[in-house]
Design a protein around this motif. Structure first.
Motif, PDB file in Angstrom:
ATOM      1  N   SER A   1      -4.328 -22.030   2.671  1.00 22.64           N
ATOM      2  CA  SER A   1      -5.568 -22.712   2.807  1.00 22.64           C
ATOM      3  C   SER A   1      -6.650 -21.962   2.504  1.00 22.64           C
ATOM      4  CB  SER A   1      -5.421 -22.941   4.438  1.00 22.64           C
ATOM      5  OG  SER A   1      -4.763 -23.675   4.851  1.00 22.64           O
ATOM      6  N   ALA A   2      -6.416 -20.586   2.719  1.00 16.54           N
ATOM      7  CA  ALA A   2      -7.692 -19.739   2.175  1.00 16.54           C
ATOM      8  C   ALA A   2      -8.000 -19.832   0.723  1.00 16.54           C
ATOM      9  CB  ALA A   2      -7.451 -18.170   2.686  1.00 16.54           C
ATOM     10  N   ASN A   3      -6.802 -19.718   0.049  1.00 16.92           N
ATOM     11  CA  ASN A   3      -6.741 -19.956  -1.531  1.00 16.92           C
ATOM     12  C   ASN A   3      -7.416 -21.097  -1.914  1.00 16.92           C
ATOM     13  OD1 ASN A   3      -5.956 -17.349  -2.069  1.00 16.92           O
ATOM     14  ND2 ASN A   3      -3.621 -17.990  -2.186  1.00 16.92           N
ATOM     15  N   GLN A   4      -7.214 -22.222  -1.250  1.00 17.32           N
ATOM     16  CA  GLN A   4      -7.681 -23.606  -1.333  1.00 17.32           C
ATOM     17  C   GLN A   4      -9.176 -23.416  -1.037  1.00 17.32           C
ATOM     18  OE1 GLN A   4      -6.623 -26.757   1.284  1.00 17.32           O
ATOM     19  NE2 GLN A   4      -6.877 -28.263  -0.520  1.00 17.32           N
ATOM     20  N   ARG A   5      -9.850 -22.784   0.036  1.00 19.29           N
ATOM     21  CA  ARG A   5     -11.049 -22.828   0.097  1.00 19.29           C
ATOM     22  C   ARG A   5     -11.770 -22.044  -0.934  1.00 19.29           C
ATOM     23  NH1 ARG A   5     -12.898 -26.609   2.353  1.00 19.29           N
ATOM     24  NH2 ARG A   5     -14.641 -25.701   2.679  1.00 19.29           N
ATOM     25  N   LYS A   6     -11.116 -21.066  -1.342  1.00 12.78           N
ATOM     26  CA  LYS A   6     -11.733 -20.030  -2.485  1.00 12.78           C
ATOM     27  C   LYS A   6     -12.043 -20.950  -3.760  1.00 12.78           C
ATOM     28  CE  LYS A   6      -9.130 -17.410  -4.935  1.00 12.78           C
ATOM     29  NZ  LYS A   6      -8.064 -16.227  -5.240  1.00 12.78           N
ATOM     30  N   GLY A   7     -11.186 -21.995  -3.819  1.00 11.33           N
ATOM     31  CA  GLY A   7     -11.355 -22.643  -5.097  1.00 11.33           C
ATOM     32  C   GLY A   7     -12.851 -23.363  -4.986  1.00 11.33           C
ATOM     33  N   ARG A   8     -13.311 -23.763  -3.873  1.00  7.26           N
ATOM     34  CA  ARG A   8     -14.612 -24.263  -3.995  1.00  7.26           C
ATOM     35  C   ARG A   8     -15.543 -23.548  -4.466  1.00  7.26           C
ATOM     36  NH1 ARG A   8     -11.118 -27.257  -2.664  1.00  7.26           N
ATOM     37  NH2 ARG A   8     -10.824 -28.584  -0.648  1.00  7.26           N
ATOM     38  N   CYS A   9     -15.388 -22.105  -4.681  1.00  5.85           N
ATOM     39  CA  CYS A   9     -16.518 -21.126  -4.963  1.00  5.85           C
ATOM     40  C   CYS A   9     -16.597 -21.404  -6.413  1.00  5.85           C
ATOM     41  CB  CYS A   9     -16.396 -19.814  -4.641  1.00  5.85           C
ATOM     42  SG  CYS A   9     -16.182 -19.717  -2.987  1.00  5.85           S
ATOM     43  N   GLY A  10     -16.067 -21.984  -7.205  1.00  8.91           N
ATOM     44  CA  GLY A  10     -15.925 -21.973  -8.454  1.00  8.91           C
ATOM     45  C   GLY A  10     -15.768 -23.476  -9.211  1.00  8.91           C
ATOM     46  N   ARG A  11     -16.357 -24.395  -8.240  1.00 13.27           N
ATOM     47  CA  ARG A  11     -16.082 -25.641  -8.793  1.00 13.27           C
ATOM     48  C   ARG A  11     -17.156 -26.030  -9.998  1.00 13.27           C
ATOM     49  NH1 ARG A  11     -16.216 -30.416  -4.335  1.00 13.27           N
ATOM     50  NH2 ARG A  11     -14.005 -29.540  -4.259  1.00 13.27           N
ATOM     51  N   LEU A  12     -18.326 -25.583  -9.907  1.00 13.80           N
ATOM     52  CA  LEU A  12     -19.304 -25.662 -11.100  1.00 13.80           C
ATOM     53  C   LEU A  12     -19.489 -24.696 -12.005  1.00 13.80           C
ATOM     54  CD1 LEU A  12     -21.866 -27.917  -8.987  1.00 13.80           C
ATOM     55  CD2 LEU A  12     -20.192 -28.809 -10.345  1.00 13.80           C
ATOM     56  N   ALA A  13     -19.443 -23.441 -11.380  1.00 15.25           N
ATOM     57  CA  ALA A  13     -19.568 -22.279 -12.317  1.00 15.25           C
ATOM     58  C   ALA A  13     -18.681 -21.204 -11.169  1.00 15.25           C
ATOM     59  CB  ALA A  13     -20.965 -21.892 -12.301  1.00 15.25           C
ATOM     60  N   ASP A  14     -18.847 -19.967 -12.034  1.00 14.44           N
ATOM     61  CA  ASP A  14     -17.812 -19.002 -11.420  1.00 14.44           C
ATOM     62  C   ASP A  14     -18.826 -18.586 -10.280  1.00 14.44           C
ATOM     63  OD1 ASP A  14     -16.129 -18.695 -13.468  1.00 14.44           O
ATOM     64  OD2 ASP A  14     -17.049 -17.210 -14.499  1.00 14.44           O
ATOM     65  N   GLY A  15     -17.852 -18.356  -9.126  1.00 12.96           N
ATOM     66  CA  GLY A  15     -18.404 -17.960  -7.707  1.00 12.96           C
ATOM     67  C   GLY A  15     -18.108 -16.823  -7.314  1.00 12.96           C
ATOM     68  N   ILE A  16     -18.605 -16.612  -5.961  1.00 15.48           N
ATOM     69  CA  ILE A  16     -18.199 -15.323  -5.262  1.00 15.48           C
ATOM     70  C   ILE A  16     -17.499 -15.894  -3.885  1.00 15.48           C
ATOM     71  CG2 ILE A  16     -18.814 -13.124  -4.252  1.00 15.48           C
ATOM     72  CD1 ILE A  16     -20.926 -12.891  -6.362  1.00 15.48           C
ATOM     73  N   CYS A  17     -16.451 -15.258  -3.582  1.00 20.45           N
ATOM     74  CA  CYS A  17     -15.871 -15.714  -2.217  1.00 20.45           C
ATOM     75  C   CYS A  17     -15.835 -14.329  -1.414  1.00 20.45           C
ATOM     76  CB  CYS A  17     -14.415 -16.270  -2.306  1.00 20.45           C
ATOM     77  SG  CYS A  17     -13.538 -16.401  -0.934  1.00 20.45           S
ATOM     78  N   ILE A  18     -16.262 -14.445  -0.194  1.00 17.92           N
ATOM     79  CA  ILE A  18     -16.325 -13.139   0.826  1.00 17.92           C
ATOM     80  C   ILE A  18     -15.416 -13.830   2.001  1.00 17.92           C
ATOM     81  CG2 ILE A  18     -17.680 -11.874   2.198  1.00 17.92           C
ATOM     82  CD1 ILE A  18     -20.009 -12.443   0.228  1.00 17.92           C
ATOM     83  N   ARG A  19     -14.299 -12.964   2.140  1.00 17.01           N
ATOM     84  CA  ARG A  19     -13.410 -13.062   3.372  1.00 17.01           C
ATOM     85  C   ARG A  19     -13.890 -12.287   4.600  1.00 17.01           C
ATOM     86  NH1 ARG A  19      -8.278 -14.066  -0.652  1.00 17.01           N
ATOM     87  NH2 ARG A  19      -8.652 -16.458  -0.593  1.00 17.01           N
TER      88      ARG A  19
END
Length: 211
Positions: free
Chosen positions: A1-19
């Motif tokens: 589930s956490a990995n799936q949420r991380k994918g939301r950070c890069g939907r339009l461009a490279d993003g940063i995921c902070i856990r």
């Protein structure tokens, strides 16, 4: 589930995921969420299995067998509610609880209401506790919502507030069309869908009690 949420950070461009937890914590977690039967109270499951005479839950061939401690806790709760005796056998109250379409703890409230001549009020309260609270508090209109809901409050009991709200809404429901009722809900911060769900559970409980 956490990995799936991380994918939301890069939907339009490279993003940063902070856990908000350590990498060691993340790595040590199981890959998938435990099956629900292994992480919830089993009282309702045990009650229905006893009522249907499906045998001992410990021997039932579950795909994902629950832990023995969860089974023991489920039996302990049912014994506290008077649904089973000390040997784990279904009681008269247990058979009644098995016919009510709610959690055994809430069902026991309904039986107590019947025994104490307050079944009408307890049916309202029990069904309210079985659904999400229909009183809405939008973040930008919390004060306005509280003012609308304040007339249902009771100084001595939050449960009585449910009864007050129910009586008010039932009166409106009998006088207004469905469209007018929806608009009323919008003005007074009451969810039309949750109020309808509340009424459906109340109806199911009422029918079960009559039977």
């Amino acid at each position: 589930s956490a990995n799936q949420r991380k994918g939301r950070c890069g939907r339009l461009a490279d993003g940063i995921c902070i856990r908000l937890y350590s990498e060691q914590d993340f790595v040590s977690r199981p890959e998938f969420t435990d099956p629900e039967i292994q992480r919830t109270n089993l009282a309702a499951v045990i009650l229905q299995m006893l009522n249907l005479r499906l045998g001992h839950i410990e021997k039932f061939p579950f795909i994902d067998a629950p832990d023995f401690k969860m089974i023991r806790d489920g039996y302990k709760l049912l014994e506290e509610l008077g649904a089973v005796d000390a040997r784990g056998k279904l009681t008269s109250d247990g058979r009644k609880l098995a016919r009510l379409p709610v959690d055994p703890r809430i069902g026991r409230m309904v039986l107590a209401g019947s025994e104490n001549n307050s079944l009408q009020e307890l049916l309202v309260i029990a069904s309210a506790l079985s659904v999400q609270d229909p009183r809405e508090r939008p973040a930008d209109k919390q004060q306005a919502a509280d003012e609308k809901h304040r007339r249902f409050w009771d100084e001595q009991s939050d449960f009585v507030a449910y009864v007050n709200l129910w009586n008010y809404y039932e009166l409106q429901r009998q006088q207004l069309s469905q469209n007018q009722l929806r608009k009323l809900g919008q003005r007074e911060f009451l969810s039309f869908l949750k109020m309808r769900e509340w009424r459906e559970i109340h109806h199911q409980l009422t029918v079960a009690c009559r039977q």
